[in-house]
Write a protein that holds these residues in place. Structure first.
Motif, PDB file in Angstrom:
ATOM      1  N   PHE A  45       0.825  -1.209   0.000  1.00  0.00           N
ATOM      2  CA  PHE A  45       0.000   0.000   0.000  1.00  0.00           C
ATOM      3  C   PHE A  45       0.864   1.266   0.000  1.00  0.00           C
ATOM      4  N   ALA A  46       2.063   1.162   0.612  1.00  0.00           N
ATOM      5  CA  ALA A  46       2.972   2.318   0.669  1.00  0.00           C
ATOM      6  C   ALA A  46       3.853   2.428  -0.576  1.00  0.00           C
ATOM      7  N   GLY A  47       3.671   1.496  -1.521  1.00  0.00           N
ATOM      8  CA  GLY A  47       4.481   1.515  -2.745  1.00  0.00           C
ATOM      9  C   GLY A  47       5.889   0.983  -2.547  1.00  0.00           C
ATOM     10  N   LEU A  48       6.095   0.209  -1.438  1.00  0.00           N
ATOM     11  CA  LEU A  48       7.441  -0.290  -1.125  1.00  0.00           C
ATOM     12  C   LEU A  48       7.529  -1.823  -1.253  1.00  0.00           C
ATOM     13  N   GLY A  49       6.484  -2.421  -1.815  1.00  0.00           N
ATOM     14  CA  GLY A  49       6.431  -3.881  -1.857  1.00  0.00           C
ATOM     15  C   GLY A  49       7.531  -4.537  -2.658  1.00  0.00           C
ATOM     16  N   GLU A  50       8.057  -3.821  -3.669  1.00  0.00           N
ATOM     17  CA  GLU A  50       9.076  -4.421  -4.535  1.00  0.00           C
ATOM     18  C   GLU A  50      10.489  -3.989  -4.155  1.00  0.00           C
ATOM     19  N   GLY A  51      10.621  -3.235  -3.068  1.00  0.00           N
ATOM     20  CA  GLY A  51      11.944  -2.782  -2.634  1.00  0.00           C
ATOM     21  C   GLY A  51      12.650  -3.814  -1.783  1.00  0.00           C
ATOM     22  N   PRO A  52      13.816  -3.443  -1.218  1.00  0.00           N
ATOM     23  CA  PRO A  52      14.608  -4.368  -0.391  1.00  0.00           C
ATOM     24  C   PRO A  52      13.828  -4.897   0.810  1.00  0.00           C
ATOM     25  N   LEU A  53      13.024  -4.033   1.429  1.00  0.00           N
ATOM     26  CA  LEU A  53      12.257  -4.463   2.601  1.00  0.00           C
ATOM     27  C   LEU A  53      11.204  -5.501   2.220  1.00  0.00           C
TER      28      LEU A  53
END
Length: 506
Positions: free
Chosen positions: A329-337
């Motif tokens: 939802f925060a747009g961080l799903g595909e990042g390192p986290l």
């Protein structure tokens, strides 16, 4: 409606679809007058002469009431073994439809206080045994089976005493034995379990209608399989006892029975006179919850109807899934986290080894979700709690408290946690309405639960270390986070729901 109200609505819908009356009416019909036939899920069984009914389990009273309504005067006689106090409880709850009518042909025997075999349950099992032994080839025996049936059908092989078998079961449960392991031992030491009832009823036609409370719906495990051929041998029983270090502390009577039984599996017996039909299950309940969630505007996904294993690992799995959705939802799903969380999830899934779960495929489905709609993850099954303390609780309340603690830690560990940008509610509840020896079915939690409780002087970790989740939730905000449904009259294990939506959406 709030997320909490949505979660409660989903739980009630799931339970409603596996209540006895709707289940029986979907599955069973009686057709014809001259030569009547019992139709079970499309399969016809001629009622040649007499029709009898026996049953055992937490949901069986309601099943028997619905069955008697369908069968009418064709039913000659019935006996059901049901939990102690259930008639009074259902009467008090106004659930008349789950009670037998006056002048019913079905005898009710209540027993198994606290879901443990007792002399009354032994009496019920004896009456069922006597009825089954007297049947002929022209008779039809309808068997109603639901969760809790094992404790309500105790018939230890002599010279084992009921108290000895009960003590052995208690020791296994306290050491963390899974329901499948408990039932393997119970079957080996029983006259009626492991196909024993079907063998006694021969040559009558036996039709079993089963409400499953076991992962994977294995016929020989539900209520310890009284009408199904056993897939376990004495050797399997010995392995379970060895696993929990009980081989050298067995009562002499148990040793006698085990030593006189063949350790190798015997040749398959003939069960051609038996038809076993699953008419209700956790998967069916989850399907209904999914349908309802979609109607409320959620993207709904079923993780598994077979969630099992250590409760700590299961709680961690749910926490990581919720984190991953919040990152999305925060747009961080595909990042390192996001990649780190996916790695954690795959490792947890490998450790839990949940039957039939393809987590990689589930994670791929999550990747395809857009940010437009709130998400509902549904699951079911039965976790295992290892008792370390002396508190009061149940596995659903403990799971909710562990998820609450896990979300609290995740939020604290990340400087700008995406959890803070989402509304989150997690619910875990027992479909029978009773979670452990408590008056609650389960509990709700959210990421703020631990902090809010701490302000009331309640330390979540301390309660967890004492297996005291019910006391925690009872004291916290006056019990507002407890899921209290009362007895439901059914039982298909537990249901979990995680509902997540961004805070700027209504």
């Amino acid at each position: 409606m709030s997320l909490r109200e949505h979660a409660l609505s989903l739980f009630r819908s799931a339970v409603g679809t596996v209540r006895p009356a709707p289940m029986l009416k979907r599955a069973v019909k009686l057709q014809g007058d001259g030569c009547p036939q019992l139709i079970v899920k499309g399969q016809a069984f001629p009622v040649k002469r007499n029709l009898y009914l026996v049953g055992f389990g937490k949901a069986v009273l309601g099943m028997a009431a619905a069955a008697e309504e369908i069968l009418g005067d064709h039913l000659i006689r019935g006996i059901v073994s049901v939990p102690l106090g259930i008639q009074e409880s259902l009467q008090r709850a106004g659930m008349q439809e789950m009670l037998l009518k006056p002048h019913s042909r079905i005898q009710v025997i209540e027993g198994a206080k606290n879901n443990l075999p007792d002399p009354e349950a032994l009496r019920g099992a004896g009456a069922i045994q006597e009825l089954a032994q007297g049947l002929t080839a022209d008779d039809l025996l309808l068997v109603l089976i639901s969760g809790g049936g094992s404790a309500l059908l105790p018939a230890p092989i002599p010279p084992i005493l009921l108290e000895e078998k009960e003590e052995l079961t208690k020791m296994l449960a306290s050491r963390g034995a899974a329901i499948q392991e408990l039932n393997t031992v119970r079957k080996t030491l029983s006259l009626l379990k492991g196909g024993g009832l079907a063998r006694l009823a021969y040559p009558a036609q036996v039709v079993s209608l089963i409400l499953s409370d076991v992962i994977g719906d294995p016929l020989d495990i539900i209520a310890s399989g009284p009408t199904a051929a056993s897939s376990h041998s004495v050797q399997d029983c010995l392995q379970v006892l060895a696993k929990y270090n009980l081989l050298h502390s067995l009562p002499e009577s148990v040793e006698t029975v085990l030593s006189s039984s063949p350790t190798k599996r015997a040749a398959p017996e003939d069960y051609s006179h038996v038809c076993n039909v699953i008419i209700g299950s956790n998967a069916l309940a989850l399907d209904e919850a999914k349908r309802q969630a979609e109607g409320l505007g959620y993207v709904a996904l079923i993780l598994s109807a077979a969630v099992c294993g250590d409760i700590g690992h299961v709680a961690a799995l749910y926490c990581q899934l919720i984190r991953l959705l919040c990152l999305g939802f925060a747009g961080l799903g595909e990042g390192p986290l996001g990649n780190e969380v996916r790695g954690n999830l795959l490792q947890l899934a490998a450790e839990l080894d949940i039957p039939g779960l393809n987590l990689a495929e589930f994670l791929q489905a999550l990747r395809g979700l857009g940010p437009e709609k709130p998400v509902c993850i549904l699951a079911g099954g039965e976790t295992t709690v290892r008792l370390r303390g002396s508190g009061k609780g149940g596995r659903n309340q403990e799971l909710a408290l562990r998820v609450g603690l896990g979300l609290h830690r995740a939020r604290g560990a990340e400087a700008s946690s995406p959890l803070g940008g989402c509304e989150i509610i997690f619910l875990s509840g027992g479909t029978d309405g009773q979670d452990g020896p408590t008056g609650a079915a389960g509990a709700f939690c959210s990421p703020g639960l631990v902090d809010e409780a701490f302000q009331e002087g309640l330390d979540a970790e301390a309660f967890l270390s004492n297996n005291d989740s019910y006391t925690f939730f009872s004291h916290f905000q006056g019990g507002r986070h407890l899921l209290v449904t009362g007895l439901t009259g059914t039982n298909v294990m537990d249901i979990q729901a995680a509902l997540i939506r961004p805070k700027d959406r209504s």
